[in-house]
Design a protein around this motif. Structure first.
Motif, mmCIF file in Angstrom:
data_model
loop_
_atom_site.group_PDB
_atom_site.id
_atom_site.type_symbol
_atom_site.label_atom_id
_atom_site.label_comp_id
_atom_site.label_asym_id
_atom_site.label_seq_id
_atom_site.Cartn_x
_atom_site.Cartn_y
_atom_site.Cartn_z
ATOM 1 N N PRO A 55 0.842 -1.205 0.000
ATOM 2 C CA PRO A 55 0.000 0.000 0.000
ATOM 3 C C PRO A 55 0.870 1.244 0.000
ATOM 4 O O PRO A 55 1.955 1.270 0.573
ATOM 5 N N HIS A 56 0.338 2.276 -0.646
ATOM 6 C CA HIS A 56 1.060 3.542 -0.680
ATOM 7 C C HIS A 56 0.832 4.320 0.603
ATOM 8 O O HIS A 56 -0.133 4.092 1.347
ATOM 9 N N ARG A 58 -0.113 7.359 0.931
ATOM 10 C CA ARG A 58 -1.320 8.174 0.895
ATOM 11 C C ARG A 58 -2.525 7.358 1.307
ATOM 12 O O ARG A 58 -3.400 7.819 2.056
ATOM 13 N N GLU A 59 -2.596 6.104 0.903
ATOM 14 C CA GLU A 59 -3.719 5.256 1.284
ATOM 15 C C GLU A 59 -3.702 4.958 2.780
ATOM 16 O O GLU A 59 -4.737 4.892 3.433
ATOM 17 N N ARG A 61 -2.559 6.920 5.159
ATOM 18 C CA ARG A 61 -3.012 8.112 5.892
ATOM 19 C C ARG A 61 -4.524 8.241 5.784
ATOM 20 O O ARG A 61 -5.208 8.623 6.736
ATOM 21 N N ARG A 62 -5.078 7.945 4.602
ATOM 22 C CA ARG A 62 -6.515 8.047 4.412
ATOM 23 C C ARG A 62 -7.256 7.056 5.327
ATOM 24 O O ARG A 62 -8.281 7.379 5.936
ATOM 25 N N ALA A 63 -6.702 5.828 5.505
ATOM 26 C CA ALA A 63 -7.347 4.837 6.367
ATOM 27 C C ALA A 63 -7.270 5.250 7.836
ATOM 28 O O ALA A 63 -8.215 5.047 8.611
#
Length: 293
Positions: A55-56, A58-59, A61-63
């Motif tokens: 996973p990147h 950015r993903e 942080r979004r989670a």
């Protein structure tokens, strides 16, 4: 603090291991270049698949933001916790004010009715009448006080009827000196006391001999022992220069004491011989039977 140190150490160990592995791989690739090229070509698709599957950032942080928002929504939707309110004490009925000149009633005192038993105090028994026939408890007769007489008083007393055992120790010494003066020792005197070194009476016999006397006023149950004779024998000859050493007592001598006296030349006068000397029925220490050193 401790977990951070462990993480740093673990990361350093991993880096060192990777460096050693890369160094070993580079040495092996230098020795086998063909195999190294084939292994590198095979590793490229594997690394690409791993990178695509991770996973990147950015993903991630979004989670994390989504999880925090869901937790806040659950906290706002929860019902409030009830808080118990303090219970106020019941109201006390007001008493009427006291009338002037009177006092408030106190606790009622218990009335003692005869017979009274509180369950803790035992009643005292009635005193018994004394038995007129009961025997009185035994009380020993008090010992008579020892007689105290001076040298002048003893010179005027009939020494034949004197009870030497009833005298105090100092008067007993004075009585022996008075006996010596009566029987020809005009200079007889008492020298007993602290530092007398065993000599209680010093006198000069009618034949000129120096007489040194020690007096022991003992009871009938207390006999003069060999230790008394040994102490007297250690000073009468060498310290006092006795030519006749005498030990006079109101009691008796033990057998070891008599043996020591006979061996050392000390004349022993017990209570019986002292009474005979005072009554004139027995000899003086310097008379017949006296021991001369």
């Amino acid at each position: 603090m401790r977990s951070g140190s462990l993480a740093v150490a673990l990361a350093a160990a991993i880096l060192i291991a990777l460096a050693l592995a890369f160094q070993g791989f580079a040495r092996w690739a230098g020795e086998h270049p063909g195999w190294a090229v084939l292994l590198g070509l095979a590793a490229v698709p594997v690394l690409y698949a791993l990178l695509r599957g991770m996973p990147h950032a950015r993903e991630l942080r979004r989670a994390a933001r989504a999880g925090m928002a869901e937790a806040e929504a659950d906290a706002l939707a929860a019902p409030p916790v009830p808080v118990d309110e303090p219970v106020s004490p019941p109201a006390r009925a007001q008493e009427p004010p006291p009338v002037a000149g009177t006092f408030p009633p106190g606790p009622e005192e218990p009335t003692l009715a005869a017979p009274f038993h509180d369950g803790r105090t035992a009643p005292l028994p009635e005193p018994e009448a004394p038995d007129p026939y009961a025997a009185e408890p035994y009380a020993p007769d008090p010992e008579p006080e020892a007689a105290v007489l001076t040298a002048a008083e003893l010179d005027g007393v009939d020494l034949a009827g004197l009870d030497f055992a009833a005298l105090d120790p100092d008067t007993f010494e004075e009585a022996v000196a008075a006996l010596c003066r009566r029987d020809g020792c005009a200079d007889a005197e008492t020298v007993g006391g602290a530092g007398d070194l065993g000599a209680d009476v010093l006198a000069t016999a009618p034949d000129g001999r120096r007489v040194v006397i020690q007096c022991k006023r003992y009871g009938p149950e207390n006999k003069v022992g060999s230790q008394d004779l040994q102490r007297f024998g250690g000073t009468c000859w060498s310290v006092h220069g006795a030519q006749l050493a005498v030990l006079v007592t109101t009691s008796e001598f033990t057998a070891p004491a008599e043996e020591y006296a006979e061996a050392s030349g000390i004349r022993c006068v017990d209570g019986t011989e002292l009474t005979a000397w005072a009554e004139g029925t027995g000899p003086a220490p310097w008379g017949p039977g006296a021991t001369v050193r």
